[in-house]
Write a protein that holds these residues in place. Structure first.
Motif, mmCIF file in Angstrom:
data_model
loop_
_atom_site.group_PDB
_atom_site.id
_atom_site.type_symbol
_atom_site.label_atom_id
_atom_site.label_comp_id
_atom_site.label_asym_id
_atom_site.label_seq_id
_atom_site.Cartn_x
_atom_site.Cartn_y
_atom_site.Cartn_z
ATOM 1 N N ALA A 51 34.842 71.607 20.259
ATOM 2 C CA ALA A 51 35.255 71.524 19.056
ATOM 3 C C ALA A 51 34.923 71.905 18.113
ATOM 4 O O ALA A 51 34.228 71.789 17.025
ATOM 5 C CB ALA A 51 35.202 69.917 19.327
ATOM 6 N N VAL A 52 34.730 73.201 18.554
ATOM 7 C CA VAL A 52 34.158 74.305 17.378
ATOM 8 C C VAL A 52 35.353 75.695 17.690
ATOM 9 O O VAL A 52 35.839 75.773 18.716
ATOM 10 C CB VAL A 52 32.663 74.956 17.285
ATOM 11 N N VAL A 53 35.918 76.304 16.012
ATOM 12 C CA VAL A 53 36.895 77.744 16.625
ATOM 13 C C VAL A 53 35.440 78.260 17.639
ATOM 14 O O VAL A 53 34.799 78.776 17.245
ATOM 15 C CB VAL A 53 37.381 78.479 15.600
ATOM 16 N N MET A 129 43.016 85.246 28.852
ATOM 17 C CA MET A 129 43.242 83.201 28.000
ATOM 18 C C MET A 129 42.630 83.805 26.961
ATOM 19 O O MET A 129 41.592 84.077 26.196
ATOM 20 C CB MET A 129 41.759 82.820 28.875
ATOM 21 N N GLU A 130 43.628 82.603 26.184
ATOM 22 C CA GLU A 130 43.076 82.835 24.465
ATOM 23 C C GLU A 130 42.549 80.857 23.954
ATOM 24 O O GLU A 130 42.231 80.455 25.179
ATOM 25 C CB GLU A 130 44.446 82.319 23.475
ATOM 26 N N PRO A 131 41.140 80.813 22.972
ATOM 27 C CA PRO A 131 40.763 80.080 22.675
ATOM 28 C C PRO A 131 41.675 79.464 22.459
ATOM 29 O O PRO A 131 42.461 79.418 21.582
ATOM 30 C CB PRO A 131 39.607 81.525 21.699
ATOM 31 N N PRO A 132 41.132 77.684 22.454
ATOM 32 C CA PRO A 132 42.168 76.722 21.370
ATOM 33 C C PRO A 132 41.795 76.901 20.317
ATOM 34 O O PRO A 132 40.952 77.656 19.907
ATOM 35 C CB PRO A 132 41.554 75.700 22.000
ATOM 36 N N VAL A 133 43.135 77.128 19.496
ATOM 37 C CA VAL A 133 43.321 76.996 18.233
ATOM 38 C C VAL A 133 42.685 75.533 18.012
ATOM 39 O O VAL A 133 42.427 75.245 18.572
ATOM 40 C CB VAL A 133 45.316 76.838 18.165
ATOM 41 N N LYS A 134 42.868 75.776 16.316
ATOM 42 C CA LYS A 134 42.377 74.731 15.537
ATOM 43 C C LYS A 134 43.070 73.608 15.205
ATOM 44 O O LYS A 134 42.579 72.457 15.635
ATOM 45 C CB LYS A 134 42.394 74.882 14.096
ATOM 46 N N GLU A 135 44.339 73.180 15.392
ATOM 47 C CA GLU A 135 45.288 72.393 15.694
ATOM 48 C C GLU A 135 44.959 71.360 16.631
ATOM 49 O O GLU A 135 44.293 70.566 17.204
ATOM 50 C CB GLU A 135 46.046 72.530 15.608
ATOM 51 N N ALA A 136 44.223 71.929 18.525
ATOM 52 C CA ALA A 136 44.060 71.501 18.856
ATOM 53 C C ALA A 136 42.958 71.152 19.183
ATOM 54 O O ALA A 136 41.963 69.819 19.711
ATOM 55 C CB ALA A 136 44.146 72.188 20.850
#
Length: 157
Positions: A51-53, A129-136
């Motif tokens: 749950a962090v960028v 692989m892209e890291p999760p986006v802020k919305e996710a």
């Protein structure tokens, strides 16, 4: 030489292998096609659960580390070394920002050569692989309700 080609999309793993090449599903569960490998299956979810960028370079470094772990694990020293120890690796790794890593590839190879006694060649390509986006991350935070937690509970596996 042992060539390992990594993929973040299982659909892009070729239906057959070329001799001396192993295809590995990066961040995926056990692949469907026999003769391929997988590594880091639960890590994509674990990264989201932080749950962090996450910086793209950090995600790329995780991909490189997973590729090295897979190669070291999958390729037997006893069976694939000329002298009983040193193996030769050629890793083809998809990264979110491969251009960032081209300048340090030789330094990484030298470090791996020194640390393992093996001979490493690293090549990087687009499509990682892209890291999760802020919305996710925001959706996950709402789902977990991390702000209202007042204790830590250990879950038994």
């Amino acid at each position: 030489m042992n060539k390992l080609v990594f993929h973040v999309d299982e659909a892009k793993i070729p239906p057959t292998d070329v001799a001396g090449t192993t295809h590995v599903f990066l961040y995926g569960p056990k692949p469907v096609r026999p003769g391929t490998g997988s590594v880091g299956g639960p890590l994509e979810v674990a990264v989201r659960r932080l749950a962090v960028v996450v910086d793209r370079k950090a995600m790329d470094f995780l991909s490189i580390a997973l590729a090295v772990i897979a190669a070291d694990t999958y390729v037997s020293r006893e069976r694939f070394s000329a002298n009983g120890w040193a193996r030769e690796f050629n890793l083809d790794i998809p990264l979110a920002r491969p251009e960032v890593w081209h300048d340090v590839a030789e330094d990484l190879e030298n470090a791996l050569n020194f640390l393992s006694g093996d001979r490493w060649t690293l090549s990087f390509r687009d499509g990682g692989m892209e890291p999760p986006v802020k919305e996710a991350i925001k959706r996950l935070r709402k789902h977990i309700a991390i702000g209202s937690a007042d204790c830590v509970r250990r879950r038994m596996i």
